[in-house]
Design a protein around this motif. Structure first.
Motif, PDB file in Angstrom:
ATOM      1  N   PHE A  56       0.818  -1.207   0.000  1.00  0.00           N
ATOM      2  CA  PHE A  56       0.000   0.000   0.000  1.00  0.00           C
ATOM      3  C   PHE A  56       0.855   1.262   0.000  1.00  0.00           C
ATOM      4  O   PHE A  56       0.335   2.359  -0.205  1.00  0.00           O
ATOM      5  CB  PHE A  56      -0.925   0.030   1.221  1.00  0.00           C
ATOM      6  N   ASN A  57       2.146   1.104   0.255  1.00  0.00           N
ATOM      7  CA  ASN A  57       3.045   2.253   0.303  1.00  0.00           C
ATOM      8  C   ASN A  57       3.385   2.703  -1.118  1.00  0.00           C
ATOM      9  O   ASN A  57       3.875   1.916  -1.928  1.00  0.00           O
ATOM     10  CB  ASN A  57       4.321   1.892   1.067  1.00  0.00           C
ATOM     11  N   LYS A  58       3.126   3.973  -1.407  1.00  0.00           N
ATOM     12  CA  LYS A  58       3.334   4.482  -2.757  1.00  0.00           C
ATOM     13  C   LYS A  58       4.805   4.458  -3.179  1.00  0.00           C
ATOM     14  O   LYS A  58       5.110   4.500  -4.380  1.00  0.00           O
ATOM     15  CB  LYS A  58       2.782   5.905  -2.863  1.00  0.00           C
ATOM     16  N   LYS A  59       5.711   4.382  -2.201  1.00  0.00           N
ATOM     17  CA  LYS A  59       7.139   4.394  -2.513  1.00  0.00           C
ATOM     18  C   LYS A  59       7.742   2.986  -2.517  1.00  0.00           C
ATOM     19  O   LYS A  59       8.944   2.841  -2.714  1.00  0.00           O
ATOM     20  CB  LYS A  59       7.891   5.247  -1.477  1.00  0.00           C
ATOM     21  N   PHE A  60       6.910   1.959  -2.339  1.00  0.00           N
ATOM     22  CA  PHE A  60       7.446   0.604  -2.222  1.00  0.00           C
ATOM     23  C   PHE A  60       8.232   0.189  -3.468  1.00  0.00           C
ATOM     24  O   PHE A  60       9.354  -0.314  -3.366  1.00  0.00           O
ATOM     25  CB  PHE A  60       6.319  -0.406  -1.967  1.00  0.00           C
ATOM     26  N   PHE A  61       7.651   0.381  -4.625  1.00  0.00           N
ATOM     27  CA  PHE A  61       8.332  -0.072  -5.845  1.00  0.00           C
ATOM     28  C   PHE A  61       9.559   0.771  -6.150  1.00  0.00           C
ATOM     29  O   PHE A  61      10.533   0.269  -6.715  1.00  0.00           O
ATOM     30  CB  PHE A  61       7.357  -0.090  -7.016  1.00  0.00           C
ATOM     31  N   SER A  62       9.522   2.029  -5.759  1.00  0.00           N
ATOM     32  CA  SER A  62      10.725   2.846  -5.897  1.00  0.00           C
ATOM     33  C   SER A  62      11.835   2.291  -5.023  1.00  0.00           C
ATOM     34  O   SER A  62      13.004   2.262  -5.426  1.00  0.00           O
ATOM     35  CB  SER A  62      10.403   4.296  -5.499  1.00  0.00           C
ATOM     36  N   LEU A  63      11.473   1.820  -3.845  1.00  0.00           N
ATOM     37  CA  LEU A  63      12.459   1.229  -2.933  1.00  0.00           C
ATOM     38  C   LEU A  63      13.105  -0.005  -3.543  1.00  0.00           C
ATOM     39  O   LEU A  63      14.337  -0.079  -3.655  1.00  0.00           O
ATOM     40  CB  LEU A  63      11.781   0.876  -1.613  1.00  0.00           C
ATOM     41  N   ILE A  64      12.310  -0.993  -3.925  1.00  0.00           N
ATOM     42  CA  ILE A  64      12.911  -2.250  -4.373  1.00  0.00           C
ATOM     43  C   ILE A  64      13.527  -2.148  -5.760  1.00  0.00           C
ATOM     44  O   ILE A  64      14.397  -2.951  -6.112  1.00  0.00           O
ATOM     45  CB  ILE A  64      11.901  -3.415  -4.314  1.00  0.00           C
ATOM     46  N   ASN A  65      13.111  -1.166  -6.551  1.00  0.00           N
ATOM     47  CA  ASN A  65      13.706  -1.002  -7.881  1.00  0.00           C
ATOM     48  C   ASN A  65      15.026  -0.245  -7.841  1.00  0.00           C
ATOM     49  O   ASN A  65      15.853  -0.395  -8.737  1.00  0.00           O
ATOM     50  CB  ASN A  65      12.731  -0.278  -8.818  1.00  0.00           C
ATOM     51  N   ASN A  66      15.227   0.559  -6.788  1.00  0.00           N
ATOM     52  CA  ASN A  66      16.412   1.393  -6.738  1.00  0.00           C
ATOM     53  C   ASN A  66      17.474   0.915  -5.753  1.00  0.00           C
ATOM     54  O   ASN A  66      18.592   1.432  -5.769  1.00  0.00           O
ATOM     55  CB  ASN A  66      16.025   2.831  -6.383  1.00  0.00           C
ATOM     56  N   VAL A  67      17.109  -0.049  -4.904  1.00  0.00           N
ATOM     57  CA  VAL A  67      18.065  -0.580  -3.938  1.00  0.00           C
ATOM     58  C   VAL A  67      18.557  -1.939  -4.412  1.00  0.00           C
ATOM     59  O   VAL A  67      17.758  -2.822  -4.733  1.00  0.00           O
ATOM     60  CB  VAL A  67      17.421  -0.707  -2.540  1.00  0.00           C
ATOM     61  N   SER A  68      19.859  -2.086  -4.498  1.00  0.00           N
ATOM     62  CA  SER A  68      20.456  -3.330  -4.959  1.00  0.00           C
ATOM     63  C   SER A  68      20.689  -4.269  -3.779  1.00  0.00           C
ATOM     64  O   SER A  68      21.348  -3.911  -2.809  1.00  0.00           O
ATOM     65  CB  SER A  68      21.781  -3.036  -5.662  1.00  0.00           C
ATOM     66  N   ALA A  69      20.123  -5.470  -3.860  1.00  0.00           N
ATOM     67  CA  ALA A  69      20.296  -6.469  -2.801  1.00  0.00           C
ATOM     68  C   ALA A  69      20.235  -7.856  -3.416  1.00  0.00           C
ATOM     69  O   ALA A  69      19.619  -8.061  -4.465  1.00  0.00           O
ATOM     70  CB  ALA A  69      19.219  -6.314  -1.729  1.00  0.00           C
ATOM     71  N   ASP A  70      20.868  -8.813  -2.747  1.00  0.00           N
ATOM     72  CA  ASP A  70      20.815 -10.191  -3.233  1.00  0.00           C
ATOM     73  C   ASP A  70      19.452 -10.829  -2.972  1.00  0.00           C
ATOM     74  O   ASP A  70      18.906 -11.527  -3.830  1.00  0.00           O
ATOM     75  CB  ASP A  70      21.900 -11.038  -2.560  1.00  0.00           C
ATOM     76  N   GLN A  71      18.929 -10.557  -1.770  1.00  0.00           N
ATOM     77  CA  GLN A  71      17.679 -11.204  -1.361  1.00  0.00           C
ATOM     78  C   GLN A  71      16.646 -10.158  -0.958  1.00  0.00           C
ATOM     79  O   GLN A  71      16.975  -9.130  -0.381  1.00  0.00           O
ATOM     80  CB  GLN A  71      17.918 -12.134  -0.178  1.00  0.00           C
ATOM     81  N   LEU A  72      15.381 -10.472  -1.235  1.00  0.00           N
ATOM     82  CA  LEU A  72      14.260  -9.639  -0.811  1.00  0.00           C
ATOM     83  C   LEU A  72      13.344 -10.475   0.073  1.00  0.00           C
ATOM     84  O   LEU A  72      12.993 -11.611  -0.279  1.00  0.00           O
ATOM     85  CB  LEU A  72      13.470  -9.126  -2.020  1.00  0.00           C
ATOM     86  N   GLN A  73      12.986  -9.918   1.227  1.00  0.00           N
ATOM     87  CA  GLN A  73      11.993 -10.531   2.101  1.00  0.00           C
ATOM     88  C   GLN A  73      10.844  -9.550   2.262  1.00  0.00           C
ATOM     89  O   GLN A  73      11.060  -8.383   2.564  1.00  0.00           O
ATOM     90  CB  GLN A  73      12.595 -10.871   3.466  1.00  0.00           C
ATOM     91  N   LEU A  74       9.619 -10.053   2.072  1.00  0.00           N
ATOM     92  CA  LEU A  74       8.454  -9.172   2.068  1.00  0.00           C
ATOM     93  C   LEU A  74       7.284  -9.855   2.746  1.00  0.00           C
ATOM     94  O   LEU A  74       7.016 -11.034   2.520  1.00  0.00           O
ATOM     95  CB  LEU A  74       8.085  -8.817   0.618  1.00  0.00           C
ATOM     96  N   SER A  75       6.566  -9.096   3.588  1.00  0.00           N
ATOM     97  CA  SER A  75       5.339  -9.593   4.220  1.00  0.00           C
ATOM     98  C   SER A  75       4.150  -8.858   3.630  1.00  0.00           C
ATOM     99  O   SER A  75       4.187  -7.631   3.474  1.00  0.00           O
ATOM    100  CB  SER A  75       5.378  -9.358   5.735  1.00  0.00           C
TER     101      SER A  75
END
Length: 244
Positions: free
Chosen positions: A50-69
């Protein structure tokens, strides 16, 4: 939304985002995007999608693993967008939260559309990329555990090497803990949990022990009844099960 990162194996950072400060999310994204060796990006809730910035976060931050609830209370196009974004990570663990079926689920997670949840979960399973693991996360209360038989019928057929089931139990508030589960329900529930021990389900043995060893508290049970009645009247939603 909180963001937990691991820039190096020996360091961990936790950045808490204050929703009242509109620029905090952008500041966190800008800061985290500087790192090239983040191990795990963990996004928890409320509801991150529901966070409007969520996709900006995961698209712009480089990480090996993503964990999401998530509780999957979103439109299908949002899930499509999420699945596409997941492809950039080496691995993704998606925890979907559900504790019961039908009206019991909708009462205990007020605002939940159970049919929408099931539709979205089915879509997620059918369209998940190879790097995605789905964890069905359940926190059993003295109310939701009474639906364990039906809930198990829903979850067990889904389990696979890509889909697991993790069960925890409610500790607080006390009125929803196993202290308010009447003794008459316990033999059947323990029998059901014994059957579930045959499967690879995290937490089922602990839940069985808690159910079997927790003493019923009549005063807390009365408080639960009062709370449920008040909640039902204020939200204009029917109590879906016997309280006694």
């Amino acid at each position: 939304t909180g963001v937990q990162t691991c820039a190096l194996p020996i360091y961990r950072f936790f950045y808490d985002i204050d929703a009242k400060r509109s620029n905090v999310m952008e500041n966190n994204i800008n800061f985290l995007s500087q790192f090239e060796n983040i191990g795990t990006l963990s996004v928890i809730g409320g509801e991150p999608l529901f966070n409007k910035k969520f996709f900006s976060l995961i698209n712009n931050v480089s990480a090996d693993q993503l964990q999401l609830s998530t509780n999957l209370a979103v439109k299908q196009e949002t899930l499509n967008r999420l699945l596409e974004a997941c492809k950039k990570f080496k691995s993704v663990t998606l925890r979907v939260s559900i504790d019961a079926t039908g009206k019991i689920a909708e009462f205990t997670r007020y605002g939940l559309d159970y049919n929408l949840f099931c539709t979205n979960l089915d879509f997620l399973i059918k369209n998940a990329p190879d790097n995605l693991q789905i964890v069905i996360g359940s926190v059993m209360s003295s109310i939701t555990i009474r639906d364990l038989a039906e809930f198990s019928k829903m979850v067990l057929p889904l389990l696979s090497n890509k889909i697991s089931w993790h069960i925890d139990y409610c500790r607080d508030p006390k009125i929803q803990s196993m202290q308010t589960l009447p003794d008459r329900y316990k033999p059947e529930i323990i029998s059901q949990l014994t059957e579930l021990e045959k499967f690879d389900i995290k937490g089922v043995d602990m839940l069985k022990s808690v159910v079997g060893n927790t003493t019923f508290n009549r005063i807390l049970h009365q408080e639960l009844n009062h709370f449920m009645q008040e909640f039902s009247q204020r939200k204009n939603i029917e109590i879906p099960l016997c309280l006694n």
